[in-house]
Design a protein around this motif. Structure first.
Motif, PDB file in Angstrom:
ATOM      1  N   ALA A 128      -0.044 -26.865 -10.045  1.00  0.00           N
ATOM      2  CA  ALA A 128      -0.563 -25.526  -9.768  1.00  0.00           C
ATOM      3  C   ALA A 128       1.165 -25.184  -7.948  1.00  0.00           C
ATOM      4  O   ALA A 128       0.817 -23.272  -8.330  1.00  0.00           O
ATOM      5  N   LYS A 129       1.229 -25.778  -7.992  1.00  0.00           N
ATOM      6  CA  LYS A 129       2.301 -25.548  -6.457  1.00  0.00           C
ATOM      7  C   LYS A 129       3.505 -26.723  -6.881  1.00  0.00           C
ATOM      8  O   LYS A 129       3.757 -27.561  -6.380  1.00  0.00           O
ATOM      9  N   ARG A 130       4.486 -26.333  -7.890  1.00  0.00           N
ATOM     10  CA  ARG A 130       5.596 -26.470  -8.789  1.00  0.00           C
ATOM     11  C   ARG A 130       6.361 -27.113  -7.184  1.00  0.00           C
ATOM     12  O   ARG A 130       7.250 -25.454  -6.976  1.00  0.00           O
ATOM     13  N   GLN A 131       7.129 -27.846  -7.296  1.00  0.00           N
ATOM     14  CA  GLN A 131       7.861 -27.763  -6.346  1.00  0.00           C
ATOM     15  C   GLN A 131       9.307 -28.285  -7.042  1.00  0.00           C
ATOM     16  O   GLN A 131      10.203 -29.286  -6.667  1.00  0.00           O
ATOM     17  N   LEU A 197      -6.619 -29.446 -16.022  1.00  0.00           N
ATOM     18  CA  LEU A 197      -7.223 -29.347 -14.844  1.00  0.00           C
ATOM     19  C   LEU A 197      -5.697 -29.502 -14.290  1.00  0.00           C
ATOM     20  O   LEU A 197      -4.455 -29.857 -14.288  1.00  0.00           O
ATOM     21  N   ASP A 198      -5.428 -28.688 -12.596  1.00  0.00           N
ATOM     22  CA  ASP A 198      -4.733 -28.403 -11.977  1.00  0.00           C
ATOM     23  C   ASP A 198      -4.832 -29.837 -11.534  1.00  0.00           C
ATOM     24  O   ASP A 198      -4.976 -30.471 -10.953  1.00  0.00           O
ATOM     25  N   VAL A 199      -2.958 -30.144 -11.323  1.00  0.00           N
ATOM     26  CA  VAL A 199      -2.827 -30.600 -10.668  1.00  0.00           C
ATOM     27  C   VAL A 199      -2.010 -30.933  -9.625  1.00  0.00           C
ATOM     28  O   VAL A 199      -0.654 -29.583  -9.988  1.00  0.00           O
ATOM     29  N   ASP A 200      -1.230 -32.110  -8.813  1.00  0.00           N
ATOM     30  CA  ASP A 200      -0.699 -31.493  -7.788  1.00  0.00           C
ATOM     31  C   ASP A 200       1.069 -31.781  -7.880  1.00  0.00           C
ATOM     32  O   ASP A 200       1.372 -32.253  -9.419  1.00  0.00           O
ATOM     33  N   HIS A 201       2.301 -31.390  -7.288  1.00  0.00           N
ATOM     34  CA  HIS A 201       3.779 -31.417  -7.708  1.00  0.00           C
ATOM     35  C   HIS A 201       4.486 -31.819  -6.671  1.00  0.00           C
ATOM     36  O   HIS A 201       4.039 -31.411  -5.335  1.00  0.00           O
ATOM     37  N   ARG A 202       5.217 -33.037  -6.910  1.00  0.00           N
ATOM     38  CA  ARG A 202       5.578 -33.349  -5.510  1.00  0.00           C
ATOM     39  C   ARG A 202       6.730 -33.053  -5.410  1.00  0.00           C
ATOM     40  O   ARG A 202       7.670 -32.999  -6.840  1.00  0.00           O
ATOM     41  N   HIS A 203       8.092 -32.851  -4.582  1.00  0.00           N
ATOM     42  CA  HIS A 203       9.658 -33.119  -4.730  1.00  0.00           C
ATOM     43  C   HIS A 203      10.000 -33.776  -5.435  1.00  0.00           C
ATOM     44  O   HIS A 203       9.332 -35.003  -5.008  1.00  0.00           O
ATOM     45  N   ARG A 204      11.276 -33.790  -5.991  1.00  0.00           N
ATOM     46  CA  ARG A 204      12.124 -35.889  -6.353  1.00  0.00           C
ATOM     47  C   ARG A 204      12.543 -35.502  -4.709  1.00  0.00           C
ATOM     48  O   ARG A 204      13.431 -35.039  -4.323  1.00  0.00           O
TER      49      ARG A 204
END
Length: 246
Positions: A128-131, A197-204
């Motif tokens: 949903a909010k690609r980092q 389903l929407d999922v979160d995404h984190r910075h590497r």
């Protein structure tokens, strides 16, 4: 969990040169699936750093952790396949080994798959909010649009490593390198349905990406043509009936 138990869920994580990320990720997976019947399988794809030794050092702490190792580097898709072949669970969860997919989102995908009819073979994550960098996001946006138009699949984000799927359905699919980016189209080809389903995404936080935009483009062109050919050669028999002796 002892070796005589058969887990319901197998979490498969391909890793290559992910020292510093793989260990914390394994602990997060253990937290996310605490109280559930699961195992996690990390597949080290011939890392050149301390990834393998770090994972092996965690096995006593995390009894659900299994560690496989490739003798030679074979790529992400082969590492996923090695993990699925070794898995004992009927439900497979995959996550990228860089830690950008939050394991806390994984049980929700599993629950959605278990609640769905048997015709649904996969629940994919949709970041949903690609980092990632702007260039990487734009390249993926256009790649997804082109792929959807040519293959007629239903996925907005095939690059998300967080997926839950039925092991038996996956093993029906034709294997090729980079298959992990074409699972939605191939599941449909086999007669299954997908959900998302929407999922979160984190910075590497550690390491660096194993892919470049140019490298993805070169691989995608030949892969896309191959999957288009596979779709054109598919024929569905409808319901299959077995008769008993009178």
């Amino acid at each position: 969990m002892t070796s005589t138990n058969t887990p319901e869920i197998s979490v498969v994580v391909p890793v290559h040169d992910e020292a510093g990320a793989a260990g914390p990720l394994a602990r997060e997976i253990a937290t996310a699936f605490a109280g559930r019947s699961y195992e996690m399988i990390f597949v080290d794809d011939a890392s050149r750093d301390s990834t393998l030794s770090e994972l092996r050092g965690l096995m006593a702490e995390l009894p659900t952790l299994r560690v496989l190792s490739h003798a030679g580097n074979a790529g992400q898709s082969r590492a996923v396949r090695s993990g699925v072949l070794a898995a004992r669970g009927a439900i497979i969860v995959t996550l990228d080994g860089d830690g950008q997919n939050p394991p806390a989102d994984a049980p929700g995908l599993v629950d959605a798959l278990l609640a769905a009819p048997s015709t649904v073979a996969m629940v994919g994550g949709r970041r949903a909010k690609r980092q990632d960098s702007t260039a990487k996001r734009q390249a993926s946006l256009w790649a997804n649009r082109i792929r959807k138009k040519l293959l007629g699949d239903d996925a907005d984000d095939t690059g998300c490593g967080l997926k839950a799927f039925r092991r038996d359905a996956f093993l029906r699919l034709p294997y090729f390198d980079h298959i992990h980016r074409y699972l939605p189209a191939l599941m449909i080809r086999e007669g299954y349905e997908n959900r998302y389903l929407d999922v979160d995404h984190r910075h590497r936080e550690t390491g660096q990406s194993k892919y470049t935009n140019w490298g993805r483009l070169m691989a995608s062109v030949s892969d896309l043509l191959g999957v288009m050919w596979l779709k054109s050669r598919s024929r569905q028999p409808g319901a299959v009936s077995e008769f008993q002796a009178d």
